[in-house]
Design an enzyme around this catalytic site. Structure first.
Site, PDB file in Angstrom:
ATOM      1  N   LYS A  21      -8.901  -1.999   6.041  1.00 13.67           N
ATOM      2  CA  LYS A  21      -9.156  -2.489   4.682  1.00 13.67           C
ATOM      3  C   LYS A  21      -8.113  -3.529   4.276  1.00 13.67           C
ATOM      4  CE  LYS A  21      -9.528   1.852   3.456  1.00 13.67           C
ATOM      5  NZ  LYS A  21      -9.709   3.163   2.825  1.00 13.67           N
ATOM      6  N   SER A  42      -8.348   3.415   9.141  1.00 14.16           N
ATOM      7  CA  SER A  42      -8.965   3.377   7.817  1.00 14.16           C
ATOM      8  C   SER A  42      -8.146   2.496   6.860  1.00 14.16           C
ATOM      9  CB  SER A  42      -9.072   4.814   7.281  1.00 14.16           C
ATOM     10  OG  SER A  42      -9.434   4.818   5.929  1.00 14.16           O
ATOM     11  N   ARG A  95     -15.371  12.229   7.161  1.00 16.07           N
ATOM     12  CA  ARG A  95     -14.079  12.870   7.452  1.00 16.07           C
ATOM     13  C   ARG A  95     -13.706  13.851   6.354  1.00 16.07           C
ATOM     14  NH1 ARG A  95     -10.177   8.221   7.728  1.00 16.07           N
ATOM     15  NH2 ARG A  95      -8.630   9.822   8.154  1.00 16.07           N
ATOM     16  N   HIS A 142       0.854  -1.186   0.000  1.00 13.50           N
ATOM     17  CA  HIS A 142       0.000   0.000   0.000  1.00 13.50           C
ATOM     18  C   HIS A 142       0.891   1.237   0.000  1.00 13.50           C
ATOM     19  CE1 HIS A 142      -3.435   2.576   0.954  1.00 13.50           C
ATOM     20  NE2 HIS A 142      -2.620   3.205   1.775  1.00 13.50           N
ATOM     21  N   ASP A 162     -15.862   2.059   6.989  1.00 12.87           N
ATOM     22  CA  ASP A 162     -14.921   3.073   6.493  1.00 12.87           C
ATOM     23  C   ASP A 162     -15.547   3.950   5.422  1.00 12.87           C
ATOM     24  OD1 ASP A 162     -12.172   4.209   6.509  1.00 12.87           O
ATOM     25  OD2 ASP A 162     -12.244   3.613   4.405  1.00 12.87           O
TER      26      ASP A 162
HETATM   27  N1  URA Z   1      -6.375   6.619   2.727  1.00  8.14           N
HETATM   28  C1  URA Z   1      -7.329   5.887   3.369  1.00  8.14           C
HETATM   29  O1  URA Z   1      -7.739   4.822   2.905  1.00  8.14           O
HETATM   30  N2  URA Z   1      -7.811   6.368   4.523  1.00  8.14           N
HETATM   31  C2  URA Z   1      -7.396   7.523   5.085  1.00  8.14           C
HETATM   32  O2  URA Z   1      -7.867   7.874   6.137  1.00  8.14           O
HETATM   33  C3  URA Z   1      -6.405   8.268   4.416  1.00  8.14           C
HETATM   34  C4  URA Z   1      -5.910   7.789   3.228  1.00  8.14           C
END
Ligand code: URA
Length: 440
Positions: free
Chosen positions: A187, A183, A168, A82, A161
């Site tokens: 995932k 967050s 957010r 990621h 999320d």
């Molecule tokens: N990417 C995400 O998936 N979540 C966040 O809070 C910030 C960047």
């Protein structure tokens, strides 16, 4: 447990219990908490923070808000990578096939372009026919046959999320290390992987502008992933100028294929090899970094990486002939050069400015629902530290009949700074963060 009591407790700086955090996430997922109370608690977290325990509990509750994938019967541990978002970062398209060619199962779930940063899914969708919406069974089949699936998040994963991130985004509560951690990691944990390489970017084109902020986020991500049973390692990398030369979807696919053929820019090649080698170790394919590095470079040199990319494309419904025939990708013949304002040395080519220019041309979007033009974007022709002459080419813009061109040219002009001395850019890889338990 009343929402107002949780909000008050966090507002006043108290810790929340695991039960309280579970109640919050349950309220978010079921819809029983209204937007205003969720937003109030999010703002209290931005101000007061969360402890490591609270962050882990929030992450776990978010994972359990939806499905958790499982890939059984594989010879090695499934792994993913990621990145916190950059400009011109096409390394996923290079390292995923390379790692898969070396035996690591890679169920890679990526996102779309947002703001000045690009998204792997949009890049992949510039390949005619390529489908990113595979279900769990199709991902498992891809892992068993080609060793890799390049897909988007399914709706079943971490529904909490989706609601939290949307709130957010409009309540100025994105910028919080524990909220970002929960967050991202929820995932990734729900994806069914056992190992994760993180590329945490820092610099003018990154979410985390300073190296200290990037290290703090990396440490939180690594600790939370490791605690949830996903072996997690992070590298901190500079995102001051675009990575490589191409910025924009089809342009980046071409550069990624060139890299897989051994002809890519040095920074794209080195970062992709570094991350792919990390994946091989997390997957248990190799145990030393030297052996992992050798194996990845072998897959580059032999063409096994580019062949795996062609097989991934074919497996996901795409036209594998793009690998040898770039004319099959979307293109535009409209080109505009932006030159240096004077002679000297290029001191700065601000990644965010170039990313915003590509976005103005249509390569990106500012809301997730927006469409992108896969053909447009930018090509960087001079890099920080290079000598340039007055008017000499620095960035080439590929546009569609002038759409967004004036804004893009202005943004690129602002991104360029020429000085009298050659200032070497800082190194690409600034450090690594991994969990102390991995090296007792
Ligand atoms: N990417 C995400 O998936 N979540 C966040 O809070 C910030 C960047």
């Amino acid at each position: 447990m009343r929402a107002v009591d949780l909000i008050r407790a966090k507002r006043d700086g108290h810790g929340l219990s695991r039960d309280a955090i579970n109640a919050f996430v349950e309220g978010v997922t079921s819809g029983t908490w209204p937007d205003y109370q969720i937003s109030a608690l999010l703002m209290a977290v931005v101000w007061r923070g969360l402890s490591a325990d609270e962050t882990a509990w929030l992450t776990d509750a978010m994972v359990h808000s939806g499905a958790r994938l499982r890939f059984d019967g594989l010879a090695h541990v499934p792994v993913d990578k990621h990145s916190t978002g950059g400009v011109g970062d096409k390394t996923s398209l290079v390292l995923a096939p390379l790692a898969a060619a070396c035996g690591a199962p890679v169920p890679m779930m990526s996102g779309r372009a947002l703001g000045h940063t690009g998204g792997t899914l949009d890049k992949l969708e510039s390949i005619p026919g390529f489908r990113v919406d595979l279900d769990e069974a199709a991902i498992a089949r891809a892992l068993a046959t080609v060793g890799c699936a390049l897909v988007g998040q399914t709706d079943a994963i971490v529904p909490a999320d989706r609601r939290l991130y949307a709130l957010r985004d409009v309540t100025a509560t994105v910028e919080s290390v524990p909220l970002i951690t929960a967050s991202i990691m929820s995932k990734k944990i729900a994806e069914g992987i056992g190992g994760l390489m993180l590329d945490v970017k820092t610099g003018t084109g990154a979410f985390m502008k300073t190296e200290a902020e990037a290290r703090r986020l990396a440490a939180s991500l690594v600790a939370t992933g490791t605690r949830a049973g996903v072996c997690t390692e992070a590298i901190i990398t500079a995102m001051d100028a675009p990575l490589g030369s191409a910025v924009g979807n089809a342009l980046e696919v071409v550069e990624a294929i060139e890299t897989l053929k051994g002809r890519g820019p040095g920074d794209v090649t080195e970062l992709s090899v570094r991350l792919a080698a990390g994946l091989l170790m997390l997957a248990g394919v190799e145990v030393t970094h030297a052996a992992a590095d050798r194996r990845v470079r072998g897959a580059l040199a032999s063409g096994a990486g580019v062949e795996t990319f062609a097989r991934i494309i074919e497996n996901q419904g795409g036209d594998r002939r793009v690998v040898d025939d770039y004319a099959r990708l979307p293109q535009t013949a409209d080109v505009e050069l932006v030159g240096a304002p004077r002679g000297g040395y290029l001191e700065r080519l601000d990644a965010e400015g170039v990313g915003r220019a590509a976005m103005a041309l249509g390569a990106g979007r500012d809301r997730l629902e927006g469409a992108v033009d896969h053909a447009v974007g930018a090509r960087v022709l001079a890099r920080p530290g290079d000598a340039v002459r007055a008017g000499g080419p620095v960035v080439e813009l590929r546009h569609r009949a002038g759409r967004g061109l004036a804004a893009a040219v202005a943004l690129v002009r602002e991104a360029i700074e020429v000085g009298d001395t050659a200032v070497p850019p800082r190194p690409l890889v600034l450090g690594t963060v991994d969990h102390p338990d991995r090296h007792p």
